[in-house]
Write an enzyme that holds these catalytic residues in place. Sequence first.
Site, PDB file in Angstrom:
ATOM      1  CG  ASP A 326      -2.151   0.873   1.021  1.00 42.27           C
ATOM      2  OD1 ASP A 326      -2.000   2.100   0.846  1.00 42.27           O
ATOM      3  OD2 ASP A 326      -3.267   0.324   1.041  1.00 42.27           O
ATOM      4  CE  LYS A 422     -20.928   3.223  -5.482  1.00 41.71           C
ATOM      5  NZ  LYS A 422     -21.326   2.094  -4.598  1.00 41.71           N
ATOM      6  N   GLY A 463     -19.488   0.641   7.220  1.00 45.81           N
ATOM      7  CA  GLY A 463     -18.443   0.958   8.183  1.00 45.81           C
ATOM      8  C   GLY A 463     -17.069   1.140   7.589  1.00 45.81           C
TER       9      GLY A 463
END
Length: 656
Positions: A326, A422, A463
């Site tokens: 990351d 989406k 969340g």
Amino acid sequence: MSIQPETVDRVFSKRLIDTNRRAISFLVYALLTGAAYALAFAVRFDLAWPPSYTETFLRTLPLLIGIRLLASHLFRLSTGRWRFVGTGDVLRLGASIAAGSVLFVICLAIAGLEPRVPRWILVLEPALTALFIATTWLVYRTGYEQVSRPARRERRRVLIAGAGETAELLIRQINRYSVDLLAVGCVDDDPLRWGTTVHGVEVLGATDDIEKIARKWRAEEIIIAMPSAEPARLRRIVQMCSHADISFRVLPPIADVLAGNITLSQLREVQIEDLLGRDPVKLEVSELAEDLAGQCVLITGAAGSIGSELARQVALHRPAKLILLDRAETEVYYLQLDLEANAPDVPLVPIVGDICDAGTLNRVFERYRPDRVFHAAAYKHVPLMECNVRQAVRNNLLGTWRVAEMAGRHGAGKFVLISTDKAVRPSSVMGATKRMAEIIVLHLQKACPKTAYSAVRFGNVLGSNGSVLPIFKRQLSAGGPLTVTHPDVTRYFMTIPEAVQLVLKSSLVPEVRGSIAMLDMGEPVLIADLARNLLRLSGAGTGNGGIRYTGLRKGEKLHEELVAPDETTRATREPKVCVVATPAQHFDNLPALIQEWESLLDDGSDDEIRGRLVALFPGLSSGHEPEVPEARDVPVAPRYIVNGSSAVTVAQRRAQ
């Protein structure tokens, strides 16, 4: 190694206390046995004890006491602490009495005294001895609890929702330890329990009567002691509490409550996750240990909501190495600390890097040769990506290509893409780039058949960072109102653990290879009702500003879809996971298309990049978004509506 004097003193003191406790127990048991034996003789002869039996009594009494004490020692009655006696102690007492009685009869027969002791006494004495000892235990425990209970002050009157085993344990805790709470009654939907009592607390009626019962008994709070209750039932109880204008708390899910270990400290506020319109899906992933053990696993986007939970779940199955990739340096660092504390045996490789950096990716794949790749890195905020189309394409499209192609080139066994609903008939830049990511995965399955490629499609993650719930909570803490784009907007929701379970499970289902996996997510949730529920749980009501409708933002849909009209689904061996068959464009020359995208990202304008996306997905500029109302504030409706589970469904709401 030297032994500290304090340790010796503690050990000596403990042994002295144990010895004294055992001596006192033996003394009490001996006295109770003698009293029971004497009473048995007296009862047998109607209180007119013949003098001729006195010698028999005196000769056999020491034998009986010795046998009873031996049995109590063998069954560990002498070491039990009377303040904690329970069902197990009573069972051991019964076994001790039975064994001692049998041994006593055998000894009498051997000594030739058995005919001199009336048989009724051999029946009465064990019963009386057990009664005397059990009564002594009960009196001691009750007295101890009364003496040791802290001084009571004015206590909060609570009504318990539920009258089962959990409620019994909770009421016991309240009666024994609480100086702040007073249980005034229970409510339960089982009519057979009405009128009964639990530790002296009466079951007063059904949960539908909470408002009336709470008013009659002046209850100040409801404690929901139904840790295994379904969301629909919990919603109904919360609705009753809201109508009664009374606060409420709940015990956590039964999986979080150790059996027989209910404590007052486990009480917590009802959370919005408890009121989801469906039961959370729990997938069995027992095969994961076999699939992941000894493998090198790479997780991109490891510091995000899904990526970090993936890392935690994977670490439980003892991979040979876990690579955390990351570009968020601080989040990677804290994830590393978390995993080192909870999975210390798993070798970790934290890498701060960009998935679009081909050099970094190549070094990672060449050095570590990951067997399993979970690609969670993505830009996901729809309105933000409308303003940053170049970065959305670069990260979601080009980044996915580079990670997925690298996995196939270096022989990874499996590659799993985290996708989104989406991507179905995309109306936003974010959705279009994720749809392209799905197409890349489907294409590479043909180009790199040795690697099992798959994508996992699901809805919003409740969340997660940037999802609607944290936004609502921030708005609530700031005084409101809660902003909703449209009164009828709906979304599919999952919890983070559910999403991760789907990702992991999909990697094990053979039918998903080269396809898109999808979870049965139930019915969509009306966002306005999610906001209403949160307002109710917070106790804010209409005084917090209610809900403000702001209108759909660019790229947003009124209703998301999990499957496009030209797609079909087929079942798999996992009932909650299906495979989406899509006639997606596979682009015969996808590598050349990727090169075109790279050139466009280097030299093209944002308008040119968007235009290329529109050419691939006309829905981005189709203008199909519904007309939205003007932004306005509305109070919280008095009724309680969630996901079609109440009297008013989403469809009926739209019709209104």
